[in-house]
Design an enzyme around this catalytic site. Structure first.
Site, PDB file in Angstrom:
ATOM      1  N   PRO A  88       4.706  -2.005   7.541  1.00 44.18           N
ATOM      2  CG  PRO A  88       4.314  -1.135   9.669  1.00 44.18           C
ATOM      3  CD  PRO A  88       4.402  -2.424   8.924  1.00 44.18           C
ATOM      4  CD  GLU A 115       6.172  -2.677  18.947  1.00 43.22           C
ATOM      5  OE1 GLU A 115       6.455  -1.527  18.557  1.00 43.22           O
ATOM      6  OE2 GLU A 115       5.042  -2.989  19.406  1.00 43.22           O
ATOM      7  NE  ARG A 153      -8.113  -7.373 -10.934  1.00 44.48           N
ATOM      8  CZ  ARG A 153      -8.083  -6.487 -11.931  1.00 44.48           C
ATOM      9  NH1 ARG A 153      -6.954  -5.879 -12.222  1.00 44.48           N
ATOM     10  NH2 ARG A 153      -9.163  -6.237 -12.633  1.00 44.48           N
ATOM     11  CG  ASP A 168      -7.936  -2.920 -14.209  1.00 42.49           C
ATOM     12  OD1 ASP A 168      -9.103  -2.880 -14.597  1.00 42.49           O
ATOM     13  OD2 ASP A 168      -7.358  -3.961 -13.833  1.00 42.49           O
TER      14      ASP A 168
END
Length: 252
Positions: A88, A115, A153, A168
């Site tokens: 994160p 953690e 992809r 896209d």
């Protein structure tokens, strides 16, 4: 492309890597997947991969040794592997990053749990830290799946139509224009006449304008990163005047 994944829960990848486009990519020999339980690299009889953090605190921290050794082993397949930490704290993932990674020959993903990671993993093993959003997951596996899918992809000949990925959302810097298929009239809701006209020049212009309109209405922040031409700037002024349009109503 070779993709290695280090995970404490390798079975999570079984269904994802064995279906749809990712399965077809393997059948076409565009990619080889290898999911490894890095617990197998632990140098203690209990195969522990985590320990309490120095200085105290909640949770457990992944030890450096198993990951250092696992990555070193996987790097024997190539000298220039990109080692990606799902975290994160990493840079927010974008289509541009997917396109960058799709040019590589070897990717190694590290999926953490607990953690966090011993900081020496970040400093001495990892080349990229990636976050798929501003939220926290239980582990890095789901994030790795997202990145893998978006990268594979883009590999040559993986998608049935070579131009599919070119248009896209986010690939052009804009959101994709609206799409329609048969029937032309569904319960009184009709496809825009321009798409039935056969005039490909006008259709391309309609798509460009609708793509710009959709981006303006839904993700105006994306426009700040684009260098708009005179025609596009004129359209945006028209969009501002047409701010009261109902959902689905065309500006053309």
């Amino acid at each position: 492309m070779r993709i290695d994944v280090l995970s404490l829960f390798p079975s999570m990848f079984t269904g994802v890597l064995g279906e749809s486009i990712l399965k077809k990519a393997q059948e076409k020999e565009a990619v080889v997947f290898n999911v490894v339980n890095f617990r197998d690299y632990a140098d203690n009889k209990h195969q522990t991969v985590d320990d309490y953090p120095y200085g105290g605190g909640a949770g457990m921290v992944l030890k450096p040794q198993p990951i250092f050794d696992a990555v070193a082993d996987l790097k024997t397949h190539s000298d220039n592997a990109r080692v990606i930490l799902l975290c994160p704290q990493g840079e927010r993932y974008t289509q541009k990053k997917a396109e960058e990674l799709a040019k590589e020959e070897h990717l190694i993903f590290i999926c953490g749990h607990y953690e966090g990671y011993d900081e020496r993993i970040r400093e001495h093993v990892v080349t990229d830290e990636i976050s798929i959003g501003d939220y926290v997951l239980t582990g890095g596996e789901l994030g790795a799946m997202v990145v893998i899918d978006s990268v594979v992809r883009l590999l040559p000949d993986v998608l049935g139509n070579k131009t599919s990925a070119l248009h896209d959302s986010h690939s052009t810097g804009l959101l994709e224009h609206p799409q329609y298929t048969r029937p032309a009239d569904f319960r009184g809701i009709k496809v825009p006449d321009i798409l039935l006209s056969g005039d490909h020049k006008k259709i391309d212009e309609w798509r460009e304008r609708e793509s710009l309109k959709r981006t303006f209405m839904r993700r105006p922040d994306m426009l700040k990163m684009l260098e708009l031409n005179d025609k596009q700037r004129k359209w945006i002024e028209e969009f501002k005047k047409e701010g009261g349009l109902k959902k689905g109503e065309s500006l053309l």
